[in-house]
Design an enzyme around this catalytic site. Structure first.
Site, PDB file in Angstrom:
ATOM      1  N   TYR A   1     -16.742   3.709  14.821  1.00 48.60           N
ATOM      2  CA  TYR A   1     -16.711   3.031  16.113  1.00 48.60           C
ATOM      3  C   TYR A   1     -17.957   3.377  16.920  1.00 48.60           C
ATOM      4  O   TYR A   1     -18.651   4.346  16.637  1.00 48.60           O
ATOM      5  CB  TYR A   1     -15.442   3.388  16.911  1.00 48.60           C
ATOM      6  N   CYS A   2     -18.223   2.555  17.915  1.00 49.20           N
ATOM      7  CA  CYS A   2     -19.291   2.797  18.895  1.00 49.20           C
ATOM      8  C   CYS A   2     -18.743   2.302  20.231  1.00 49.20           C
ATOM      9  O   CYS A   2     -17.540   2.334  20.446  1.00 49.20           O
ATOM     10  CB  CYS A   2     -20.595   2.120  18.484  1.00 49.20           C
ATOM     11  N   SER A   3     -19.591   1.833  21.104  1.00 47.31           N
ATOM     12  CA  SER A   3     -19.123   1.337  22.404  1.00 47.31           C
ATOM     13  C   SER A   3     -18.294   0.068  22.252  1.00 47.31           C
ATOM     14  O   SER A   3     -17.201  -0.040  22.794  1.00 47.31           O
ATOM     15  CB  SER A   3     -20.304   1.056  23.334  1.00 47.31           C
TER      16      SER A   3
ATOM     17  N   GLY B   1     -18.530  -2.008  18.959  1.00 47.95           N
ATOM     18  CA  GLY B   1     -18.329  -2.397  17.563  1.00 47.95           C
ATOM     19  C   GLY B   1     -19.548  -3.020  16.922  1.00 47.95           C
ATOM     20  O   GLY B   1     -19.446  -3.605  15.842  1.00 47.95           O
TER      21      GLY B   1
ATOM     22  N   ILE C   1     -14.929   2.028  21.487  1.00 54.18           N
ATOM     23  CA  ILE C   1     -14.251   2.947  22.406  1.00 54.18           C
ATOM     24  C   ILE C   1     -13.870   2.245  23.711  1.00 54.18           C
ATOM     25  O   ILE C   1     -12.899   2.617  24.359  1.00 54.18           O
ATOM     26  CB  ILE C   1     -15.100   4.215  22.662  1.00 54.18           C
TER      27      ILE C   1
END
Length: 164
Positions: free
Chosen positions: A95-97, A99, A124
């Site tokens: 995951y990141c901020s 996607g 996230i």
């Protein structure tokens, strides 16, 4: 001429940054080379996976999912993952901020032979928007979420927006 150039830049900016919805944004940047997993599905007790945070360490320190491993993006090193995760069939969620960066990292993992890699849909931000817990550098629950940029921060609807 200068006015035409400026108008052109404004028009391009409006087109690039005018996504109306998260699905449109992700469709613009991702090719779905890594299948998505929803925040709701990941939060289910039966879902077990190694979590890899594809954001930078400064973002991870502000907020991350419980037990996630920070692998970064700008200086991602595949060897860091292959040293820690030997079983290439192990379920992994990146995951990141939102996607976008996580899809790139997920594709690198798939290219290295990992077979069970998923991308957290909406990252996230979507996790927090669904009221799921995030943790800070001291592994304490936090409402603060690193927003990556002012532009991307509009997708975070809940929590305290942090950018540094």
């Amino acid at each position: 001429m200068k006015r035409i150039f400026t108008s052109f830049l404004v028009l391009i900016s409006m087109l690039v940054f005018s996504q109306e919805s998260l699905p449109e944004l992700l469709q613009q940047y991702n090719d779905k080379g890594v299948p998505y997993i929803s925040a709701q599905e990941l939060a289910m007790p039966k879902t077990e996976a190694i979590l890899l945070d594809a954001r930078e360490p400064k973002e991870y320190e502000v907020s991350h999912l419980k037990d996630a491993i920070c692998v970064g993006y700008d200086f991602f090193d595949l060897k860091t993952v292959t040293d820690k995760i030997k079983d290439k069939d192990q379920p992994i969620v990146v995951y990141c901020s939102l996607g976008i960066r996580s899809e790139t990292i997920g594709e690198k993992l798939k290219g290295a032979g990992y077979t069970n890699v998923k991308n957290l849909y909406g990252g996230i931000f979507e996790w927090k928007n669904n009221d799921f817990e995030v943790y800070n550098a001291k592994n304490m629950p936090t409402d603060s979420i690193h927003t990556f940029s002012d532009e991307w921060s509009k997708w975070l609807k809940k929590g305290i927006k942090v950018s540094n």
